[in-house]
Design an enzyme around this catalytic site. Structure first.
Site, PDB file in Angstrom:
ATOM      1  N   ARG A  46       0.567  -1.008  -0.139  1.00  0.00           N
ATOM      2  CA  ARG A  46       0.199  -0.102   0.023  1.00  0.00           C
ATOM      3  C   ARG A  46       0.480   1.683   0.311  1.00  0.00           C
ATOM      4  O   ARG A  46       0.300   2.422  -0.503  1.00  0.00           O
ATOM      5  CB  ARG A  46      -1.291   0.087   1.043  1.00  0.00           C
ATOM      6  CG  ARG A  46      -2.281  -1.067   1.117  1.00  0.00           C
ATOM      7  CD  ARG A  46      -3.656  -1.086   2.300  1.00  0.00           C
ATOM      8  NE  ARG A  46      -4.346  -1.145   1.363  1.00  0.00           N
ATOM      9  CZ  ARG A  46      -5.123  -1.865   2.664  1.00  0.00           C
ATOM     10  NH1 ARG A  46      -5.304  -1.385   4.091  1.00  0.00           N
ATOM     11  NH2 ARG A  46      -6.451  -2.039   2.311  1.00  0.00           N
ATOM     12  N   LYS A 208     -16.544 -17.018   5.028  1.00  0.00           N
ATOM     13  CA  LYS A 208     -17.960 -16.753   5.556  1.00  0.00           C
ATOM     14  C   LYS A 208     -18.709 -16.561   4.043  1.00  0.00           C
ATOM     15  O   LYS A 208     -18.492 -15.484   2.985  1.00  0.00           O
ATOM     16  CB  LYS A 208     -19.062 -15.768   6.277  1.00  0.00           C
ATOM     17  CG  LYS A 208     -17.957 -16.395   8.131  1.00  0.00           C
ATOM     18  CD  LYS A 208     -18.737 -15.183   8.666  1.00  0.00           C
ATOM     19  CE  LYS A 208     -18.934 -14.872  10.159  1.00  0.00           C
ATOM     20  NZ  LYS A 208     -19.631 -14.288  10.881  1.00  0.00           N
ATOM     21  N   GLY A 359      -8.003  -8.146   1.322  1.00  0.00           N
ATOM     22  CA  GLY A 359      -6.204  -8.214   1.763  1.00  0.00           C
ATOM     23  C   GLY A 359      -5.762  -9.862   1.839  1.00  0.00           C
ATOM     24  O   GLY A 359      -4.966  -9.967   1.152  1.00  0.00           O
ATOM     25  N   GLY A 384     -12.707  -4.515   1.633  1.00  0.00           N
ATOM     26  CA  GLY A 384     -13.999  -3.436   2.236  1.00  0.00           C
ATOM     27  C   GLY A 384     -14.773  -2.577   0.765  1.00  0.00           C
ATOM     28  O   GLY A 384     -15.593  -3.575   0.245  1.00  0.00           O
TER      29      GLY A 384
HETATM   30  P1  ADP Z   1     -10.590 -11.346   1.758  1.00  0.00           P
HETATM   31  O1  ADP Z   1      -9.371 -10.678   2.725  1.00  0.00           O
HETATM   32  O2  ADP Z   1      -9.627 -11.934   0.513  1.00  0.00           O
HETATM   33  O3  ADP Z   1     -11.587 -11.010   1.145  1.00  0.00           O
HETATM   34  P2  ADP Z   1     -11.718 -13.331   4.422  1.00  0.00           P
HETATM   35  O4  ADP Z   1     -11.458 -12.333   4.823  1.00  0.00           O
HETATM   36  O5  ADP Z   1     -13.613 -13.148   3.448  1.00  0.00           O
HETATM   37  O6  ADP Z   1     -10.368 -13.205   2.209  1.00  0.00           O
HETATM   38  O7  ADP Z   1     -11.216 -15.315   4.476  1.00  0.00           O
HETATM   39  C1  ADP Z   1      -9.630 -14.840   3.830  1.00  0.00           C
HETATM   40  C2  ADP Z   1      -9.537 -16.670   5.358  1.00  0.00           C
HETATM   41  O8  ADP Z   1     -10.927 -17.648   4.997  1.00  0.00           O
HETATM   42  C3  ADP Z   1      -8.461 -16.713   5.407  1.00  0.00           C
HETATM   43  O9  ADP Z   1      -8.097 -16.757   6.359  1.00  0.00           O
HETATM   44  C4  ADP Z   1      -8.126 -18.343   5.120  1.00  0.00           C
HETATM   45  O10 ADP Z   1      -7.192 -18.843   5.967  1.00  0.00           O
HETATM   46  C5  ADP Z   1      -9.319 -18.672   5.741  1.00  0.00           C
HETATM   47  N1  ADP Z   1     -10.550 -19.724   4.741  1.00  0.00           N
HETATM   48  C6  ADP Z   1     -10.548 -20.645   3.608  1.00  0.00           C
HETATM   49  N2  ADP Z   1     -10.514 -21.089   3.230  1.00  0.00           N
HETATM   50  C7  ADP Z   1     -10.860 -21.848   4.493  1.00  0.00           C
HETATM   51  C8  ADP Z   1     -11.123 -23.414   5.428  1.00  0.00           C
HETATM   52  N3  ADP Z   1     -11.215 -24.162   3.965  1.00  0.00           N
HETATM   53  N4  ADP Z   1     -10.790 -23.568   6.562  1.00  0.00           N
HETATM   54  C9  ADP Z   1     -10.900 -22.415   6.680  1.00  0.00           C
HETATM   55  N5  ADP Z   1     -10.518 -21.649   6.843  1.00  0.00           N
HETATM   56  C10 ADP Z   1     -10.854 -21.011   5.672  1.00  0.00           C
END
Ligand code: ADP
Ligand code: MG
Length: 416
Positions: A46, A208, A359, A384
């Site tokens: 960043r 989620k 992120g 976000g």
């Molecule tokens: P982003 O920041 O790219 O939007 P999120 O914050 O929604 O992504 O999700 C990222 C997290 O989801 C990571 O910490 C990753 O380890 C976790 N994750 C992804 N798949 C799994 C899984 N099958 N089981 C547990 N954790 C998971």
């Protein structure tokens, strides 16, 4: 005309503003990740990506005042959330002397700014040390506005927040606009949503479903194929009656996942769910790959399996536009990173216009190595903010920059 077509309308870019010899405030996003143990910056992306705007302002002879937040100090000065390491990193990356007065509104700050010469810069201390920042306080914004003549926002990562330095403040400054990073962010995301070249493939993952309902719904309408991995896919798999054993999933999200599956069917959008998973008995033991439905009690799905990587990659290879948000597995552990690395490779190899937002997703691309990041078209600095734009929301930090208002829909107008 969609909302996206007007995304950049009425917003001036820094290269159109009169900045020579003037005090130019640039809102940057230096809220970078730190290693909790060593206290060192783990990813300076960043900071690196704000440099073109800062360099432009300095070369044009502006007197530059940078402002940023870091972490959540909740309105008081917290030493551990100082921007001091960011100032040092900026100095190292840009080769500039960076003054850092102790508080953004202190006498010291006023003095430093007063003494800045053309082509010099300072960084104000963490704006969130003042409660007025997060409450979008008009008085705090007014105090800040006394310090400079021109306002520039280059902090896409903060553009979805109605905070003083991105919302109330620019509205007080007639001469305002965006930096190059913010411009590129808005352009790249507009290209995804405003008549994207087809086929448009979206890859979604992460933890989620409920966090991302708005994004999934919009992408069901906009995209031709939606590939779902990560823990999000566990919820979808469970919703279709698959045994997911101890896998991380959202038990209360099953009806929602079923509704989304129906919506995709109605819209004629192809929905791809994992056909296999990498599973383990605990988060640190990789005990192999199983087909969907093959999880036994006590095991959990921690990544998408190789067959799934292959089918998602085939969609990506045939696409003209790709958007990826959310890791495919628990990529922080290398045993469960192959899914995300595989998707990063597919994005690097496709001819499609490829954008990554989020992120953790951006971190997964960088962790995949092989210089993959440089082979993608755009990696957003704002998780976000990128998701809110995709959802079709207006970002307060972008709206506040318009000097020519967007055309008003008569239906939106309130009676006198
Ligand atoms: P982003 O920041 O790219 O939007 P999120 O914050 O929604 O992504 O999700 C990222 C997290 O989801 C990571 O910490 C990753 O380890 C976790 N994750 C992804 N798949 C799994 C899984 N099958 N089981 C547990 N954790 C998971
Ligand atoms: Mg995240």
């Amino acid at each position: 005309m969609s909302a996206m077509t007007t995304q950049l309308d009425g917003i001036q870019c820094i290269d159109e503003l009169e900045i020579e010899n003037r005090r130019v405030f640039i809102r940057v996003d230096f809220n970078v990740p730190f290693d909790k143990k060593t206290g060192e910056i783990t990813d300076a992306d960043r900071i690196q990506r704000a440099i073109p705007t800062i360099a432009h302002a300095l070369e044009r002879g502006a007197r530059v005042i940078l402002g940023s937040h870091r972490g959540r100090p909740k309105g008081t000065a917290v030493d551990s959330l100082s921007l001091e390491p960011c100032a040092a990193k900026l100095s190292e990356l840009g080769g500039w002397e960076v003054f850092l007065p102790d508080d953004c509104l202190s006498d010291a700050a006023v003095k430093v700014i007063g003494e800045l010469r053309a082509g010099q810069l300072c960084l104000l201390e963490n704006l969130r040390f003042h409660p007025g920042e997060e409450s979008n306080d008009e008085g705090f914004a007014r105090d800040l506005s006394d310090l400079f003549d021109v306002y520039v926002n280059d902090a896409f990562g903060a553009a979805h927040r109605a905070h003083a330095s991105v919302s109330a403040l620019p509205k007080l400054i007639p001469e305002r606009g965006m930096g190059f990073l913010l411009r590129d962010e808005l352009k790249s995301l507009a290209r995804l949503l405003e008549q994207p070249q087809k086929p448009f493939v979206a890859v979604l993952g992460g933890a989620k479903v409920s966090d991302k309902i708005g994004v999934i719904e919009r992408l069901i309408v906009k995209s031709d194929a939606l590939c779902i991995g990560g823990a999000m896919a566990n919820t979808f798999a469970a919703a279709t009656g698959r045994e997911m054993a101890e896998s991380l999933l959202q038990a209360d999200g099953l009806p929602l996942a079923r509704t989304l599956i129906e919506k995709a069917r109605d819209a004629g959008t192809k929905l791809l769910l994992p056909s296999d998973f990498v599973v383990a008995d605990s988060a640190d033991a990789n005990s192999g790959t199983v087909a969907v439905g093959g999880l036994t009690s006590g095991s959990m799905a921690l990544d998408i399996g190789p067959k799934t990587v292959e089918s998602f990659s085939a969609e990506i290879a045939a696409a003209k536009t790709v958007f990826w948000n959310g890791p495919m597995g628990l990529f922080e552990n290398p045993a469960f990173a192959a899914g995300s690395t595989g998707i990063a490779h597919a994005l690097a190899e496709t001819e499609a216009f490829s954008v990554v937002g989020g992120g953790d997703s951006a971190a997964a691309v960088r962790a995949a190595g092989d210089n993959l990041a440089s082979q993608l078209d755009f990696i957003s600095t704002g998780g976000g903010a990128a998701l809110e734009l995709i959802e079709g929301k207006q970002l307060p930090g972008v709206e506040a920059l318009r000097t020519t208002p967007r055309p008003i829909d008569p239906a939106e107008q309130l009676p006198e």
